[in-house]
Design an enzyme around this catalytic site. Sequence first.
Site, mmCIF file in Angstrom:
data_model
loop_
_atom_site.group_PDB
_atom_site.id
_atom_site.type_symbol
_atom_site.label_atom_id
_atom_site.label_comp_id
_atom_site.label_asym_id
_atom_site.label_seq_id
_atom_site.Cartn_x
_atom_site.Cartn_y
_atom_site.Cartn_z
ATOM 1 N N ASP A 36 -5.115 2.043 -0.518
ATOM 2 C CA ASP A 36 -6.367 1.442 -0.058
ATOM 3 C C ASP A 36 -6.196 0.471 1.098
ATOM 4 O O ASP A 36 -7.174 -0.158 1.512
ATOM 5 C CB ASP A 36 -7.047 0.715 -1.217
ATOM 6 C CG ASP A 36 -6.287 -0.541 -1.641
ATOM 7 O OD1 ASP A 36 -5.051 -0.451 -1.813
ATOM 8 O OD2 ASP A 36 -6.911 -1.606 -1.799
ATOM 9 N N ASP B 138 -0.769 3.908 -4.857
ATOM 10 C CA ASP B 138 -0.749 2.462 -4.865
ATOM 11 C C ASP B 138 -1.442 2.035 -6.165
ATOM 12 O O ASP B 138 -2.157 2.824 -6.784
ATOM 13 C CB ASP B 138 -1.502 1.950 -3.633
ATOM 14 C CG ASP B 138 -1.760 0.472 -3.687
ATOM 15 O OD1 ASP B 138 -0.804 -0.299 -3.894
ATOM 16 O OD2 ASP B 138 -2.938 0.073 -3.542
ATOM 17 N N ASP C 243 -2.932 -1.723 -7.117
ATOM 18 C CA ASP C 243 -4.067 -2.641 -6.977
ATOM 19 C C ASP C 243 -5.070 -2.112 -5.959
ATOM 20 O O ASP C 243 -4.717 -1.810 -4.824
ATOM 21 C CB ASP C 243 -3.578 -4.026 -6.542
ATOM 22 C CG ASP C 243 -2.863 -4.750 -7.665
ATOM 23 O OD1 ASP C 243 -3.539 -5.153 -8.622
ATOM 24 O OD2 ASP C 243 -1.631 -4.886 -7.590
#
Length: 220
Positions: A161, A7, A9
Amino acid sequence: MKVVIFDFDGTIADSFDTVLGIVNRLALEFGFEPFDLDEVKRLRNLNSREIVRQSQARISVFRLALLLRRLKAEVSREMRRLQPIEGMRETLWALKQRGDRLGIVTSNSNENVNAFLEIHGLKDWFEFIYTGTTIFGKGKMLRRVLRDNALDAATLIYVGDETRDIEAAKKTGIQVIAVSWGFNSKEILAEQHPDFLIQYPQELLTVIQSLDPISRDRVR
């Protein structure tokens, strides 16, 4: 050799404060109350679907889509201010030195990701970048990665996250490493039962090395 998909961001880019600042700046224009620190802390302890459901009390689904589109455009103007998560650059380089293949799957824009990678000298480290426009579209993107690159799901690891990262990887049959330095809290990530849950980028290398056939043979 593994194919490690990240991922963007909150996992590679330390973008949370910038994104929150932009969202709060746009709040009046889009007709919702800005998020204070207590609200943000509460949201971090919710799964992604619950966050979206609760956000609909502030903003309609249609206006949320418009907000996300505007957010990407605003983030592009802040790209030079964003930094990699501390320790991530060294970890990415260690993975490249091992011979692992690296990619990115994100709901951010291709332009933003490429700009960030170019600024920080990381662009040549990644073989592919897949981007999408929907919040819960990562499962579809991961399936495209498998199909387009003729990959076996057993060779892939997804690193993210948020709980939606865990959900997408599980639906695709890919092992997932959840990282606690991004948006969602360690507690809510653990509730989603990722294959691994780590607190620092340096742990990523240790986990991936443990998945090597030689390492598994030593354990047995």
